[in-house]
Design a protein around this motif. Structure first.
Motif, PDB file in Angstrom:
ATOM      1  N   GLU A 167      11.727  25.258 -24.118  1.00  0.00           N
ATOM      2  CA  GLU A 167      11.703  26.746 -23.146  1.00  0.00           C
ATOM      3  C   GLU A 167      12.129  27.584 -24.205  1.00  0.00           C
ATOM      4  O   GLU A 167      13.162  27.702 -24.948  1.00  0.00           O
ATOM      5  N   ILE A 168      11.218  28.499 -24.302  1.00  0.00           N
ATOM      6  CA  ILE A 168      11.189  29.741 -25.150  1.00  0.00           C
ATOM      7  C   ILE A 168      12.326  30.700 -24.343  1.00  0.00           C
ATOM      8  O   ILE A 168      11.854  31.017 -23.220  1.00  0.00           O
ATOM      9  N   HIS A 169      13.480  30.964 -24.937  1.00  0.00           N
ATOM     10  CA  HIS A 169      14.536  31.921 -23.994  1.00  0.00           C
ATOM     11  C   HIS A 169      14.233  33.218 -24.264  1.00  0.00           C
ATOM     12  O   HIS A 169      14.532  34.070 -25.253  1.00  0.00           O
ATOM     13  N   GLY A 170      13.338  33.821 -23.478  1.00  0.00           N
ATOM     14  CA  GLY A 170      13.005  35.283 -23.368  1.00  0.00           C
ATOM     15  C   GLY A 170      13.803  35.978 -22.334  1.00  0.00           C
ATOM     16  O   GLY A 170      13.418  37.160 -22.068  1.00  0.00           O
ATOM     17  N   ALA A 171      14.897  35.712 -22.035  1.00  0.00           N
ATOM     18  CA  ALA A 171      15.801  36.186 -20.897  1.00  0.00           C
ATOM     19  C   ALA A 171      16.968  36.809 -21.304  1.00  0.00           C
ATOM     20  O   ALA A 171      17.535  36.557 -22.517  1.00  0.00           O
ATOM     21  N   ASN A 172      17.996  37.250 -20.091  1.00  0.00           N
ATOM     22  CA  ASN A 172      19.302  37.500 -20.435  1.00  0.00           C
ATOM     23  C   ASN A 172      19.596  38.423 -21.633  1.00  0.00           C
ATOM     24  O   ASN A 172      20.782  38.543 -21.666  1.00  0.00           O
ATOM     25  N   ILE A 176      14.295  38.123 -27.811  1.00  0.00           N
ATOM     26  CA  ILE A 176      12.737  37.959 -27.418  1.00  0.00           C
ATOM     27  C   ILE A 176      12.704  39.460 -26.237  1.00  0.00           C
ATOM     28  O   ILE A 176      11.868  40.153 -26.231  1.00  0.00           O
ATOM     29  N   GLN A 177      13.750  39.363 -25.395  1.00  0.00           N
ATOM     30  CA  GLN A 177      13.797  40.479 -24.397  1.00  0.00           C
ATOM     31  C   GLN A 177      14.057  41.690 -25.061  1.00  0.00           C
ATOM     32  O   GLN A 177      13.333  42.918 -24.513  1.00  0.00           O
ATOM     33  N   GLN A 178      14.779  41.822 -26.099  1.00  0.00           N
ATOM     34  CA  GLN A 178      15.062  42.869 -26.723  1.00  0.00           C
ATOM     35  C   GLN A 178      13.784  43.658 -27.428  1.00  0.00           C
ATOM     36  O   GLN A 178      13.691  44.889 -27.342  1.00  0.00           O
ATOM     37  N   VAL A 223       5.619  23.583 -23.122  1.00  0.00           N
ATOM     38  CA  VAL A 223       6.128  24.859 -23.453  1.00  0.00           C
ATOM     39  C   VAL A 223       6.489  25.648 -22.221  1.00  0.00           C
ATOM     40  O   VAL A 223       5.373  25.904 -21.472  1.00  0.00           O
ATOM     41  N   GLY A 224       7.541  26.162 -22.035  1.00  0.00           N
ATOM     42  CA  GLY A 224       8.036  27.237 -21.045  1.00  0.00           C
ATOM     43  C   GLY A 224       8.535  28.217 -21.539  1.00  0.00           C
ATOM     44  O   GLY A 224       8.817  28.283 -22.693  1.00  0.00           O
ATOM     45  N   TYR A 225       8.547  29.133 -20.678  1.00  0.00           N
ATOM     46  CA  TYR A 225       9.294  30.582 -21.050  1.00  0.00           C
ATOM     47  C   TYR A 225      10.023  31.087 -20.071  1.00  0.00           C
ATOM     48  O   TYR A 225       9.680  30.990 -18.692  1.00  0.00           O
ATOM     49  N   ARG A 226      11.335  31.216 -20.407  1.00  0.00           N
ATOM     50  CA  ARG A 226      12.212  31.934 -19.363  1.00  0.00           C
ATOM     51  C   ARG A 226      12.429  33.535 -19.351  1.00  0.00           C
ATOM     52  O   ARG A 226      12.575  33.949 -20.564  1.00  0.00           O
ATOM     53  N   SER A 253      -1.596  29.392 -21.191  1.00  0.00           N
ATOM     54  CA  SER A 253      -1.584  28.158 -20.654  1.00  0.00           C
ATOM     55  C   SER A 253      -0.500  27.396 -20.813  1.00  0.00           C
ATOM     56  O   SER A 253      -0.107  26.116 -21.479  1.00  0.00           O
ATOM     57  N   LEU A 254       0.836  28.014 -20.500  1.00  0.00           N
ATOM     58  CA  LEU A 254       2.197  27.532 -20.680  1.00  0.00           C
ATOM     59  C   LEU A 254       2.210  26.718 -19.328  1.00  0.00           C
ATOM     60  O   LEU A 254       1.525  26.537 -18.360  1.00  0.00           O
ATOM     61  N   ASP A 255       3.415  25.706 -19.584  1.00  0.00           N
ATOM     62  CA  ASP A 255       3.554  24.818 -18.408  1.00  0.00           C
ATOM     63  C   ASP A 255       4.725  25.211 -17.455  1.00  0.00           C
ATOM     64  O   ASP A 255       4.385  24.920 -16.352  1.00  0.00           O
ATOM     65  N   TYR A 256       5.119  26.364 -17.439  1.00  0.00           N
ATOM     66  CA  TYR A 256       5.758  26.806 -16.563  1.00  0.00           C
ATOM     67  C   TYR A 256       6.614  28.092 -16.909  1.00  0.00           C
ATOM     68  O   TYR A 256       6.711  28.622 -18.317  1.00  0.00           O
ATOM     69  N   LEU A 257       7.131  29.109 -16.089  1.00  0.00           N
ATOM     70  CA  LEU A 257       7.901  30.172 -16.178  1.00  0.00           C
ATOM     71  C   LEU A 257       9.089  30.002 -15.660  1.00  0.00           C
ATOM     72  O   LEU A 257       9.174  29.589 -14.411  1.00  0.00           O
ATOM     73  N   HIS A 258      10.154  30.386 -16.039  1.00  0.00           N
ATOM     74  CA  HIS A 258      11.546  30.108 -15.488  1.00  0.00           C
ATOM     75  C   HIS A 258      12.163  31.464 -15.267  1.00  0.00           C
ATOM     76  O   HIS A 258      12.493  32.091 -16.239  1.00  0.00           O
TER      77      HIS A 258
END
Length: 375
Positions: A167-172, A176-178, A223-226, A253-258
């Motif tokens: 899971e790619i941590h694009g949150a909080n 990545i969020q920056q 592969v997921g992305y948060r 084509s990701l498996d999920y978004l979190h």
């Protein structure tokens, strides 16, 4: 099992081919309990094994992809190949209980404490500091590119360690969020600009991870992305920019978004009508193109079933799986009335919680539902 909870226990297959046994996910939670060298401890292995029986998928605490991305004391690493045996122990402990094991990969960016990164060199998309944080150094174009490659390398290590996905941590508010946020990214190079151009770094990370999967995975690998849907700052991310992010990610084509939320049913601040909660806007925007994991203060099976009816494909439980490791088993056995939603200061051994996390729980009023033990 009570029939009204059957939807929670229904299996689902992800785009990659990963078959998940039910809709309950263990949310990623920092536990502060790894060794100084970034390897996992025996206490962490026991903690994850205790919570992996029954849930469909376990998303681990975040693992830093490069030494200057370490965001927490006691965080484990995925930044070099000699971490693979440590990561393999973690993946095995989860998978042996029947859950899919997903490694969350991460760079803290400006949120990293200076004492945890080499030479105190805190880096970010720009020089805007976090609240009460150090002023970060703006990454050069080439340094940003190198971190993109580090995410890909961490995904390759997760594959070699036997995980079922990353899971790619694009949150909080992390790195990545920056890069996507107008609050922290004021750049004018290839990594910055308007909202469309600020997507460059998140999408480059996704590309690097997917490339690692194509090259190295010999079996289905998810592969997921948060992401966090909004920021309080102005300028800052709004729901409108989150919709743009969802559209871009839905094409990958990701498996999920979190979705990272403190409260599942929280209302939008800006960029969307507050007549319905953020999660319903997000599900509507995803429009079936990519599964959505929802999270946020869900404790009981009734609350989880209601959350699933919002249209999300999965419901993640965080603190509740610390309080009640047997949550799924009790639902399956029709013992939902036995599910505990509080803990006492005497419960550490029974709940198999490592000392650093336990101390954080009992010494952070309001974080967990800690009650007095019955005498």
């Amino acid at each position: 099992m009570n029939a009204k909870f059957s939807s929670l226990m229904s299996p689902i297959a992800l785009r990659s081919g990963i078959a998940v046994q039910n809709r309950i996910v263990m949310a990623p939670m920092t536990n502060f309990s790894s060794n100084e060298d970034g390897t996992v401890t025996d206490a962490e292995i026991a903690y994850y094994a205790r919570r992996s029986k029954g849930v469909g998928m376990v998303v681990t605490a975040c693992a830093y992809v490069t030494p200057n991305g370490k965001g927490f004391p006691g965080e484990f690493g995925a930044d070099r190949d000699d971490m693979i045996p440590s990561l393999r122990r973690l993946a095995s402990a989860i998978r042996e209980q029947g859950a899919k094991a997903v490694l969350q990969i991460f760079h803290g960016g400006r949120a990293c404490p200076p004492n945890l990164v080499p030479n105190g060199d805190v880096v970010s998309a720009g020089t805007v500091p976090a609240e009460n944080g150090a002023v970060p150094r703006e990454l050069t174009e080439d340094e940003a590119e190198a971190i993109v490659r580090d995410f890909g390398a961490a995904a390759r290590r997760a594959i070699e360690a036997g995980f079922d996905g990353v899971e790619i941590h694009g949150a909080n508010g992390y790195l990545i969020q920056q890069f996507y946020s107008p609050h922290t990214n004021r750049r004018n190079d290839r990594w910055g600009g308007d909202a469309e151009k600020r997507l460059a770094f998140p999408l480059a990370v996704v590309d690097a991870v997917k490339a690692a999967v194509r090259e190295h995975a010999k079996r289905p690998f998810a592969v997921g992305y948060r992401f966090s849907p909004e920021e309080p700052e102005e300028p800052g991310l709004t729901m409108a920019e989150t919709f743009r992010l969802i559209d871009a990610l839905a094409e990958q084509s990701l498996d999920y978004l979190h979705v990272s939320l403190q409260e599942f049913w929280s209302a939008p601040r800006r960029g969307a009508d507050a007549s319905k909660p953020r999660i319903e806007w997000i599900v509507e925007r995803a429009a079936g193109r990519v599964p959505v994991i929802g999270v946020g203060s869900i404790r009981t099976p009734d609350e989880a079933a209601k959350a699933l009816r919002s249209g999300v494909e999965f419901v993640a439980l965080g603190r509740e799986l610390i309080v009640e490791p047997d949550w799924v088993t009790k639902v399956e056995e029709g013992r939902e009335d036995d599910i505990r939603t509080t803990l006492t200061k005497d419960d550490q051994a029974e709940l198999v919680v490592p000392d650093p996390l336990w101390q954080a729980i009992v010494n952070s009023p309001g974080w967990f539902p800690v009650v007095e033990p019955k005498r």
